[in-house]
Design a protein around this motif. Structure first.
Motif, PDB file in Angstrom:
ATOM      1  N   GLY A   1       6.194  53.317   1.011  1.00  0.00           N
ATOM      2  CA  GLY A   1       6.403  53.199  -0.430  1.00  0.00           C
ATOM      3  C   GLY A   1       6.380  54.532  -1.147  1.00  0.00           C
ATOM      4  O   GLY A   1       7.124  54.742  -2.117  1.00  0.00           O
ATOM      5  N   ALA A   2       5.554  55.454  -0.671  1.00  0.00           N
ATOM      6  CA  ALA A   2       5.465  56.776  -1.297  1.00  0.00           C
ATOM      7  C   ALA A   2       6.729  57.602  -1.080  1.00  0.00           C
ATOM      8  O   ALA A   2       6.975  58.568  -1.810  1.00  0.00           O
ATOM      9  CB  ALA A   2       4.253  57.530  -0.759  1.00  0.00           C
ATOM     10  N   LEU A   3       7.540  57.240  -0.088  1.00  0.00           N
ATOM     11  CA  LEU A   3       8.760  57.987   0.214  1.00  0.00           C
ATOM     12  C   LEU A   3      10.023  57.337  -0.357  1.00  0.00           C
ATOM     13  O   LEU A   3      11.093  57.955  -0.338  1.00  0.00           O
ATOM     14  CB  LEU A   3       8.912  58.155   1.725  1.00  0.00           C
ATOM     15  N   LEU A   4       9.911  56.100  -0.836  1.00  0.00           N
ATOM     16  CA  LEU A   4      11.084  55.389  -1.346  1.00  0.00           C
ATOM     17  C   LEU A   4      11.156  55.447  -2.864  1.00  0.00           C
ATOM     18  O   LEU A   4      10.160  55.240  -3.561  1.00  0.00           O
ATOM     19  CB  LEU A   4      11.063  53.923  -0.902  1.00  0.00           C
ATOM     20  N   HIS A   5      12.343  55.695  -3.370  1.00  0.00           N
ATOM     21  CA  HIS A   5      12.613  55.686  -4.808  1.00  0.00           C
ATOM     22  C   HIS A   5      12.409  54.262  -5.340  1.00  0.00           C
ATOM     23  O   HIS A   5      12.674  53.297  -4.618  1.00  0.00           O
ATOM     24  CB  HIS A   5      14.064  56.143  -5.027  1.00  0.00           C
ATOM     25  N   PRO A   6      11.968  54.097  -6.577  1.00  0.00           N
ATOM     26  CA  PRO A   6      11.795  52.744  -7.123  1.00  0.00           C
ATOM     27  C   PRO A   6      13.072  51.891  -7.075  1.00  0.00           C
ATOM     28  O   PRO A   6      12.993  50.667  -6.989  1.00  0.00           O
ATOM     29  CB  PRO A   6      11.363  52.988  -8.575  1.00  0.00           C
ATOM     30  N   GLU A   7      14.243  52.524  -7.102  1.00  0.00           N
ATOM     31  CA  GLU A   7      15.515  51.794  -7.073  1.00  0.00           C
ATOM     32  C   GLU A   7      16.174  51.832  -5.692  1.00  0.00           C
ATOM     33  O   GLU A   7      17.374  51.580  -5.563  1.00  0.00           O
ATOM     34  CB  GLU A   7      16.457  52.376  -8.116  1.00  0.00           C
ATOM     35  N   PHE A   8      15.396  52.109  -4.654  1.00  0.00           N
ATOM     36  CA  PHE A   8      15.926  52.207  -3.296  1.00  0.00           C
ATOM     37  C   PHE A   8      16.703  50.961  -2.895  1.00  0.00           C
ATOM     38  O   PHE A   8      16.325  49.831  -3.206  1.00  0.00           O
ATOM     39  CB  PHE A   8      14.776  52.388  -2.301  1.00  0.00           C
ATOM     40  N   HIS A   9      17.790  51.190  -2.145  1.00  0.00           N
ATOM     41  CA  HIS A   9      18.470  50.100  -1.443  1.00  0.00           C
ATOM     42  C   HIS A   9      19.158  50.662  -0.216  1.00  0.00           C
ATOM     43  O   HIS A   9      19.372  51.861  -0.089  1.00  0.00           O
ATOM     44  CB  HIS A   9      19.432  49.324  -2.360  1.00  0.00           C
ATOM     45  N   GLU A  10      19.441  49.757   0.734  1.00  0.00           N
ATOM     46  CA  GLU A  10      19.980  50.159   2.032  1.00  0.00           C
ATOM     47  C   GLU A  10      20.959  49.109   2.533  1.00  0.00           C
ATOM     48  O   GLU A  10      20.756  47.910   2.342  1.00  0.00           O
ATOM     49  CB  GLU A  10      18.831  50.280   3.045  1.00  0.00           C
ATOM     50  N   PHE A  11      22.012  49.596   3.188  1.00  0.00           N
ATOM     51  CA  PHE A  11      22.877  48.750   3.995  1.00  0.00           C
ATOM     52  C   PHE A  11      22.498  49.060   5.436  1.00  0.00           C
ATOM     53  O   PHE A  11      22.781  50.140   5.945  1.00  0.00           O
ATOM     54  CB  PHE A  11      24.364  49.042   3.757  1.00  0.00           C
ATOM     55  N   GLY A  12      21.811  48.134   6.091  1.00  0.00           N
ATOM     56  CA  GLY A  12      21.279  48.360   7.415  1.00  0.00           C
ATOM     57  C   GLY A  12      22.315  48.219   8.514  1.00  0.00           C
ATOM     58  O   GLY A  12      23.425  47.720   8.294  1.00  0.00           O
ATOM     59  N   ALA A  13      21.941  48.650   9.700  1.00  0.00           N
ATOM     60  CA  ALA A  13      22.822  48.552  10.868  1.00  0.00           C
ATOM     61  C   ALA A  13      23.182  47.105  11.175  1.00  0.00           C
ATOM     62  O   ALA A  13      24.212  46.829  11.768  1.00  0.00           O
ATOM     63  CB  ALA A  13      22.156  49.203  12.083  1.00  0.00           C
ATOM     64  N   SER A  14      22.345  46.171  10.721  1.00  0.00           N
ATOM     65  CA  SER A  14      22.610  44.739  10.924  1.00  0.00           C
ATOM     66  C   SER A  14      23.655  44.208   9.946  1.00  0.00           C
ATOM     67  O   SER A  14      24.127  43.090  10.101  1.00  0.00           O
ATOM     68  CB  SER A  14      21.311  43.953  10.719  1.00  0.00           C
ATOM     69  N   GLY A  15      23.973  45.007   8.931  1.00  0.00           N
ATOM     70  CA  GLY A  15      24.876  44.550   7.887  1.00  0.00           C
ATOM     71  C   GLY A  15      24.134  43.993   6.685  1.00  0.00           C
ATOM     72  O   GLY A  15      24.730  43.716   5.652  1.00  0.00           O
ATOM     73  N   ARG A  16      22.830  43.857   6.802  1.00  0.00           N
ATOM     74  CA  ARG A  16      22.023  43.299   5.711  1.00  0.00           C
ATOM     75  C   ARG A  16      21.811  44.338   4.611  1.00  0.00           C
ATOM     76  O   ARG A  16      21.664  45.523   4.877  1.00  0.00           O
ATOM     77  CB  ARG A  16      20.676  42.840   6.260  1.00  0.00           C
ATOM     78  N   HIS A  17      21.753  43.852   3.376  1.00  0.00           N
ATOM     79  CA  HIS A  17      21.416  44.698   2.231  1.00  0.00           C
ATOM     80  C   HIS A  17      19.919  44.551   1.962  1.00  0.00           C
ATOM     81  O   HIS A  17      19.413  43.437   1.797  1.00  0.00           O
ATOM     82  CB  HIS A  17      22.218  44.276   0.995  1.00  0.00           C
ATOM     83  N   TRP A  18      19.207  45.670   1.946  1.00  0.00           N
ATOM     84  CA  TRP A  18      17.764  45.681   1.743  1.00  0.00           C
ATOM     85  C   TRP A  18      17.442  46.316   0.400  1.00  0.00           C
ATOM     86  O   TRP A  18      18.053  47.329   0.033  1.00  0.00           O
ATOM     87  CB  TRP A  18      17.071  46.514   2.825  1.00  0.00           C
ATOM     88  N   ASP A  19      16.453  45.776  -0.291  1.00  0.00           N
ATOM     89  CA  ASP A  19      15.917  46.470  -1.462  1.00  0.00           C
ATOM     90  C   ASP A  19      14.575  47.086  -1.064  1.00  0.00           C
ATOM     91  O   ASP A  19      14.124  46.940   0.073  1.00  0.00           O
ATOM     92  CB  ASP A  19      15.798  45.540  -2.672  1.00  0.00           C
ATOM     93  N   ARG A  20      13.945  47.753  -1.990  1.00  0.00           N
ATOM     94  CA  ARG A  20      12.710  48.479  -1.694  1.00  0.00           C
ATOM     95  C   ARG A  20      11.618  47.549  -1.149  1.00  0.00           C
ATOM     96  O   ARG A  20      11.014  47.824  -0.113  1.00  0.00           O
ATOM     97  CB  ARG A  20      12.230  49.197  -2.956  1.00  0.00           C
ATOM     98  N   ALA A  21      11.356  46.462  -1.848  1.00  0.00           N
ATOM     99  CA  ALA A  21      10.280  45.557  -1.437  1.00  0.00           C
ATOM    100  C   ALA A  21      10.560  44.945  -0.063  1.00  0.00           C
ATOM    101  O   ALA A  21       9.654  44.859   0.775  1.00  0.00           O
ATOM    102  CB  ALA A  21      10.082  44.459  -2.478  1.00  0.00           C
ATOM    103  N   SER A  22      11.802  44.532   0.178  1.00  0.00           N
ATOM    104  CA  SER A  22      12.101  43.869   1.452  1.00  0.00           C
ATOM    105  C   SER A  22      12.034  44.834   2.631  1.00  0.00           C
ATOM    106  O   SER A  22      11.595  44.450   3.714  1.00  0.00           O
ATOM    107  CB  SER A  22      13.452  43.141   1.403  1.00  0.00           C
ATOM    108  N   ILE A  23      12.436  46.083   2.449  1.00  0.00           N
ATOM    109  CA  ILE A  23      12.385  47.031   3.569  1.00  0.00           C
ATOM    110  C   ILE A  23      10.931  47.408   3.879  1.00  0.00           C
ATOM    111  O   ILE A  23      10.551  47.533   5.042  1.00  0.00           O
ATOM    112  CB  ILE A  23      13.275  48.274   3.336  1.00  0.00           C
ATOM    113  N   ILE A  24      10.112  47.554   2.847  1.00  0.00           N
ATOM    114  CA  ILE A  24       8.694  47.861   3.073  1.00  0.00           C
ATOM    115  C   ILE A  24       8.036  46.727   3.846  1.00  0.00           C
ATOM    116  O   ILE A  24       7.310  46.957   4.823  1.00  0.00           O
ATOM    117  CB  ILE A  24       7.969  48.135   1.736  1.00  0.00           C
ATOM    118  N   THR A  25       8.293  45.489   3.442  1.00  0.00           N
ATOM    119  CA  THR A  25       7.716  44.328   4.115  1.00  0.00           C
ATOM    120  C   THR A  25       8.191  44.231   5.555  1.00  0.00           C
ATOM    121  O   THR A  25       7.395  44.007   6.474  1.00  0.00           O
ATOM    122  CB  THR A  25       8.065  43.039   3.345  1.00  0.00           C
TER     123      THR A  25
END
Length: 124
Positions: free
Chosen positions: A31-55
């Motif tokens: 969490g300390a390394l992720l921007h509050p508006e973080f998002h990711e398109f993962g290798a699986s094709g899934r779209h992740w937001d900050r809370a979901s990637i941390i979990t």
């Protein structure tokens, strides 16, 4: 390393920390390394937001897990407060091309966007 752009160095250091299983398994450290508006398109094709990637990382990563190996990391400052990194990773036989955008905030450099694209090694 003294002649390298300090912004690129800071983003690279942050990216390498995020590949460390001890960091990935800790919601506080990730969490300390992720921007509050973080998002990711993962290798699986899934779209992740900050809370979901941390979990997901905390649930799926043991602190003593095998390391993710990064190679060919390159960085460029796109604007005073924005760095783009590209690199490849290999972990448990899976490879991905990766692209990250790091933004400078009052709290320091934070990962704003990440994308991973799986790839296979070229035939020998």
């Amino acid at each position: 390393m003294a002649d390298r752009d300090p912004a690129v160095v800071a983003a690279t250091e942050g990216e390498l920390r995020l590949l460390d299983p001890r960091v990935r398994s800790s919601p506080e450290l990730v969490g300390a390394l992720l921007h509050p508006e973080f998002h990711e398109f993962g290798a699986s094709g899934r779209h992740w937001d900050r809370a979901s990637i941390i979990t997901m990382l905390a649930a799926d990563t043991a602190p003593d897990a095998s390391a993710i190996v990064a190679s060919r990391m390159r960085g460029v400052r796109l604007a005073p407060d924005l760095v783009h990194l590209t690199f490849d990773t290999e972990h448990d036989g899976r490879r991905a091309h990766r692209s990250s955008l790091w933004r400078r905030t009052e709290a320091g450099w934070r990962l704003y966007f990440h994308q991973a694209t799986p790839f296979s090694p070229p035939p020998e």
